[in-house]
Scaffold this motif. Structure first.
Motif, mmCIF file in Angstrom:
data_model
loop_
_atom_site.group_PDB
_atom_site.id
_atom_site.type_symbol
_atom_site.label_atom_id
_atom_site.label_comp_id
_atom_site.label_asym_id
_atom_site.label_seq_id
_atom_site.Cartn_x
_atom_site.Cartn_y
_atom_site.Cartn_z
ATOM 1 N N TYR A 1 0.209 -8.248 -1.757
ATOM 2 C CA TYR A 1 -1.127 -7.553 -1.900
ATOM 3 C C TYR A 1 -1.110 -7.019 -3.407
ATOM 4 C CZ TYR A 1 -5.140 -4.725 -1.044
ATOM 5 O OH TYR A 1 -6.343 -4.301 -1.137
ATOM 6 N N PHE A 2 0.107 -6.239 -3.646
ATOM 7 C CA PHE A 2 -0.255 -5.625 -5.226
ATOM 8 C C PHE A 2 0.259 -6.526 -6.294
ATOM 9 C CE2 PHE A 2 -0.775 -1.638 -4.140
ATOM 10 C CZ PHE A 2 -0.188 -1.234 -2.898
ATOM 11 N N PHE A 3 1.130 -7.961 -5.846
ATOM 12 C CA PHE A 3 1.488 -8.804 -6.878
ATOM 13 C C PHE A 3 1.084 -10.226 -6.439
ATOM 14 C CE2 PHE A 3 3.301 -5.712 -9.217
ATOM 15 C CZ PHE A 3 3.905 -4.927 -8.497
ATOM 16 N N PRO A 4 -0.147 -10.505 -6.403
ATOM 17 C CA PRO A 4 -0.674 -11.815 -5.741
ATOM 18 C C PRO A 4 -0.120 -13.020 -6.661
ATOM 19 C CG PRO A 4 -2.394 -10.587 -6.752
ATOM 20 C CD PRO A 4 -1.549 -9.873 -6.790
ATOM 21 N N PHE A 5 0.437 -14.165 -5.793
ATOM 22 C CA PHE A 5 0.788 -15.327 -6.701
ATOM 23 C C PHE A 5 -0.604 -15.795 -7.717
ATOM 24 C CE2 PHE A 5 4.814 -15.397 -5.260
ATOM 25 C CZ PHE A 5 4.798 -15.440 -3.809
ATOM 26 N N PRO A 6 -0.146 -16.241 -8.733
ATOM 27 C CA PRO A 6 -1.251 -16.878 -9.535
ATOM 28 C C PRO A 6 -1.689 -18.234 -8.857
ATOM 29 C CG PRO A 6 0.704 -17.129 -10.651
ATOM 30 C CD PRO A 6 1.018 -16.347 -9.640
ATOM 31 N N THR B 1 -6.412 10.252 -14.350
ATOM 32 C CA THR B 1 -5.319 10.240 -13.561
ATOM 33 C C THR B 1 -5.746 10.349 -12.014
ATOM 34 O OG1 THR B 1 -4.237 11.417 -15.255
ATOM 35 C CG2 THR B 1 -3.330 11.533 -13.114
ATOM 36 N N ALA B 2 -6.728 11.187 -11.597
ATOM 37 C CA ALA B 2 -7.139 11.299 -10.302
ATOM 38 C C ALA B 2 -7.759 10.192 -9.761
ATOM 39 C CB ALA B 2 -8.431 12.587 -10.244
ATOM 40 N N TYR B 3 -8.501 9.472 -10.533
ATOM 41 C CA TYR B 3 -9.185 8.042 -10.163
ATOM 42 C C TYR B 3 -7.985 7.088 -9.890
ATOM 43 C CZ TYR B 3 -11.657 3.765 -10.373
ATOM 44 O OH TYR B 3 -11.925 2.379 -10.448
ATOM 45 N N ILE B 4 -6.895 7.106 -10.836
ATOM 46 C CA ILE B 4 -6.160 6.177 -10.521
ATOM 47 C C ILE B 4 -5.076 6.430 -9.291
ATOM 48 C CG2 ILE B 4 -3.689 5.439 -11.439
ATOM 49 C CD1 ILE B 4 -5.061 5.418 -14.435
ATOM 50 N N ILE B 5 -4.878 7.577 -9.127
ATOM 51 C CA ILE B 5 -4.135 8.072 -7.841
ATOM 52 C C ILE B 5 -5.016 7.767 -6.552
ATOM 53 C CG2 ILE B 5 -3.043 9.999 -6.894
ATOM 54 C CD1 ILE B 5 -2.235 11.195 -9.562
ATOM 55 N N GLY B 6 -6.043 8.086 -6.743
ATOM 56 C CA GLY B 6 -7.093 7.660 -5.716
ATOM 57 C C GLY B 6 -6.971 6.250 -5.219
ATOM 58 N N ASN B 7 -7.225 5.361 -6.197
ATOM 59 C CA ASN B 7 -7.173 3.888 -5.899
ATOM 60 C C ASN B 7 -5.833 3.622 -5.309
ATOM 61 O OD1 ASN B 7 -9.694 3.299 -6.575
ATOM 62 N ND2 ASN B 7 -9.372 2.811 -8.577
ATOM 63 N N MET B 8 -4.869 4.010 -6.066
ATOM 64 C CA MET B 8 -3.340 3.654 -5.393
ATOM 65 C C MET B 8 -3.223 4.100 -4.077
ATOM 66 S SD MET B 8 -0.933 4.611 -8.488
ATOM 67 C CE MET B 8 0.360 4.202 -7.728
ATOM 68 N N THR B 9 -3.920 5.278 -3.606
ATOM 69 C CA THR B 9 -3.844 5.685 -2.199
ATOM 70 C C THR B 9 -4.490 4.778 -1.321
ATOM 71 O OG1 THR B 9 -3.615 8.130 -2.936
ATOM 72 C CG2 THR B 9 -4.353 7.798 -0.871
ATOM 73 N N ILE B 10 -5.650 4.435 -1.647
ATOM 74 C CA ILE B 10 -6.444 3.415 -0.852
ATOM 75 C C ILE B 10 -5.760 2.169 -0.729
ATOM 76 C CG2 ILE B 10 -8.641 2.161 -0.829
ATOM 77 C CD1 ILE B 10 -10.002 4.466 -2.414
ATOM 78 N N LEU B 11 -4.897 1.684 -1.623
ATOM 79 C CA LEU B 11 -4.412 0.158 -1.519
ATOM 80 C C LEU B 11 -3.299 0.609 -0.313
ATOM 81 C CD1 LEU B 11 -4.325 -0.836 -5.202
ATOM 82 C CD2 LEU B 11 -5.537 -1.763 -3.370
ATOM 83 N N ILE B 12 -2.473 1.849 -0.619
ATOM 84 C CA ILE B 12 -1.414 1.780 0.374
ATOM 85 C C ILE B 12 -1.976 2.173 1.658
ATOM 86 C CG2 ILE B 12 0.547 3.473 0.809
ATOM 87 C CD1 ILE B 12 0.804 3.840 -2.168
ATOM 88 N N THR B 13 -2.992 2.874 1.978
ATOM 89 C CA THR B 13 -3.494 2.964 3.186
ATOM 90 C C THR B 13 -4.084 1.737 3.933
ATOM 91 O OG1 THR B 13 -4.439 5.181 2.302
ATOM 92 C CG2 THR B 13 -5.288 4.315 4.536
ATOM 93 N N ARG B 14 -4.479 0.687 3.005
ATOM 94 C CA ARG B 14 -4.964 -0.593 3.573
ATOM 95 C C ARG B 14 -3.789 -1.236 3.987
ATOM 96 N NH1 ARG B 14 -9.475 -2.359 -0.939
ATOM 97 N NH2 ARG B 14 -11.074 -0.706 -0.450
ATOM 98 N N VAL B 15 -2.698 -1.307 3.441
ATOM 99 C CA VAL B 15 -1.638 -2.165 3.826
ATOM 100 C C VAL B 15 -0.856 -1.443 4.988
ATOM 101 C CG1 VAL B 15 0.652 -2.660 2.917
ATOM 102 C CG2 VAL B 15 -0.899 -3.003 1.207
#
Length: 153
Positions: free
Chosen positions: A146-151, A89-103
């Motif tokens: 960014y989160f849902f790229p087009f195929p 859970t900590a790993y998943i939340i950390g990755n989501m935080t990084i993605l939001i920070t980049r955007v």
């Protein structure tokens, strides 16, 4: 998502294995034996659904209490599974935080490049609101892309 489902599947199978490998004379002292007295006669599907139900309720930290460890082996496995779930859970939340920070960083760069241009002109309030709305809308669109790229292809 796939990692989470794989972890739930593996934990469910191992937890089922703990109950099945317990001596038959004491099968009532297992987590399966506590809820299904003749669990060895049940279909594999019922046992898998019961095991995956335990795994998901434990992973999501809901833990209703209807399925719980009965013997020491199960208790030890539950402890390690819950600790692993905390790390996952900590790993998943950390990755989501990084993605939001980049955007957010890309949006900030876009805005900082846009507003010095408007300082050369007399800015009406309606134009400023329109520009702000377009920046917010573009950042929402870019975050979505960014989160849902087009195929491709």
């Amino acid at each position: 998502m796939q990692v989470t489902l794989f972890v739930c599947h593996c934990a469910a199978c191992f937890y089922y294995l703990l109950a099945v490998r317990y001596p038959k004379s004491r099968e009532g002292q297992t987590w399966l034996g506590a809820i299904l007295p003749d669990f060895r006669q049940e279909s594999l599907w019922v046992l898998y659904v019961t095991s995956i139900y335990w795994s998901i309720t434990t992973l999501t930290t809901v833990g209703y209490g209807d399925l719980h460890p009965v013997n020491e082996r199960e208790m030890i496995f539950d402890i390690f599974f819950m600790l692993f779930n905390l790390a996952l859970t900590a790993y998943i939340i950390g990755n989501m935080t990084i993605l939001i920070t980049r955007v957010t960083h890309r949006t900030r760069q876009y805005v900082s490049g846009f507003f010095p241009l408007t300082s050369f002109f007399f800015v009406d309030l309606s134009i400023l609101l329109l520009c702000t709305f377009s920046i917010v809308w573009l950042s929402v669109i870019s975050a979505y892309m960014y989160f849902f790229p087009f195929p491709i292809g």
